[in-house]
Motif scaffolding. Sequence first.
Motif, PDB file in Angstrom:
ATOM      1  N   THR A   1     -20.289  -8.863   5.926  1.00 19.40           N
ATOM      2  CA  THR A   1     -20.558  -8.425   7.286  1.00 19.40           C
ATOM      3  C   THR A   1     -19.632  -7.252   7.609  1.00 19.40           C
ATOM      4  O   THR A   1     -18.872  -6.818   6.755  1.00 19.40           O
ATOM      5  N   THR A   2     -19.696  -6.765   8.835  1.00 20.18           N
ATOM      6  CA  THR A   2     -18.824  -5.653   9.204  1.00 20.18           C
ATOM      7  C   THR A   2     -17.389  -6.154   9.406  1.00 20.18           C
ATOM      8  O   THR A   2     -17.159  -7.350   9.606  1.00 20.18           O
TER       9      THR A   2
ATOM     10  N   GLY B   1     -15.635  -1.103   1.943  1.00 20.96           N
ATOM     11  CA  GLY B   1     -15.957   0.313   2.114  1.00 20.96           C
ATOM     12  C   GLY B   1     -16.996   0.442   3.197  1.00 20.96           C
ATOM     13  O   GLY B   1     -17.241  -0.500   3.957  1.00 20.96           O
ATOM     14  N   ASN B   2     -17.636   1.593   3.282  1.00 15.03           N
ATOM     15  CA  ASN B   2     -18.574   1.838   4.363  1.00 15.03           C
ATOM     16  C   ASN B   2     -20.016   1.611   3.931  1.00 15.03           C
ATOM     17  O   ASN B   2     -20.385   1.881   2.788  1.00 15.03           O
TER      18      ASN B   2
ATOM     19  N   ALA C   1     -20.768   2.091   8.664  1.00 12.05           N
ATOM     20  CA  ALA C   1     -19.962   1.026   9.256  1.00 12.05           C
ATOM     21  C   ALA C   1     -19.057   0.420   8.183  1.00 12.05           C
ATOM     22  O   ALA C   1     -19.510   0.178   7.065  1.00 12.05           O
ATOM     23  N   PRO C   2     -17.793   0.147   8.503  1.00 12.39           N
ATOM     24  CA  PRO C   2     -16.904  -0.478   7.518  1.00 12.39           C
ATOM     25  C   PRO C   2     -17.343  -1.919   7.243  1.00 12.39           C
ATOM     26  O   PRO C   2     -17.527  -2.703   8.171  1.00 12.39           O
ATOM     27  N   MET C   3     -17.509  -2.258   5.978  1.00  8.75           N
ATOM     28  CA  MET C   3     -18.018  -3.568   5.588  1.00  8.75           C
ATOM     29  C   MET C   3     -16.923  -4.398   4.927  1.00  8.75           C
ATOM     30  O   MET C   3     -15.984  -3.858   4.329  1.00  8.75           O
ATOM     31  N   SER C   4     -17.067  -5.720   5.032  1.00  7.01           N
ATOM     32  CA  SER C   4     -16.104  -6.659   4.453  1.00  7.01           C
ATOM     33  C   SER C   4     -16.826  -7.893   3.950  1.00  7.01           C
ATOM     34  O   SER C   4     -17.950  -8.183   4.366  1.00  7.01           O
ATOM     35  N   ILE C   5     -16.155  -8.606   3.080  1.00  9.29           N
ATOM     36  CA  ILE C   5     -16.589  -9.939   2.675  1.00  9.29           C
ATOM     37  C   ILE C   5     -15.592 -10.911   3.281  1.00  9.29           C
ATOM     38  O   ILE C   5     -14.380 -10.730   3.135  1.00  9.29           O
TER      39      ILE C   5
END
Length: 153
Positions: A36-37, A131-132, A138-142
């Motif tokens: 998600t972001t 990363g984006n 948008a910056p993404m993350s796990i």
Amino acid sequence: MRHLNSGRKFGRNTSHRRAMFRALASNLVEHERIETTDAKAKELRRIAERLVTRALRLGPVAFTPQAELSVEDRARRLAAQQQVGAYIRRFAVLEQDGQEVRVDLVEKLFLDLAKRFQGRPGGYTRIIKLGNRRGDNAPMSIIEFVEAGTGKS
């Protein structure tokens, strides 16, 4: 100024924001890892930590078989399960080995996750930045639950 106003708004009204985080929390418990972001992951961490803490505060009562519990302990576990069940979805369908399996998310939280994090003082989730996103940058993350063997236990 935002004195004493914690949490992000995400450009949504309260009911939409609450529904979004209920779905994200349910998916996190279901899959134990979601993408998600960054901002949503940071807010989801607060919710996920509270859900796991709710299960952990019961101690061994959370994952002891029902038949071995006293009436008082059964009532304590039922009350905690109802509070968690009021927030996350109760059931999910997962695909395992080509078969669709129906999983009780509240039971998974109380049996699997509470047992995994027993004795851990907090920090049940980790956020890994990816990363984006290609479409809108948008910056993404796990966000995922930490493994059983890592950290302080």
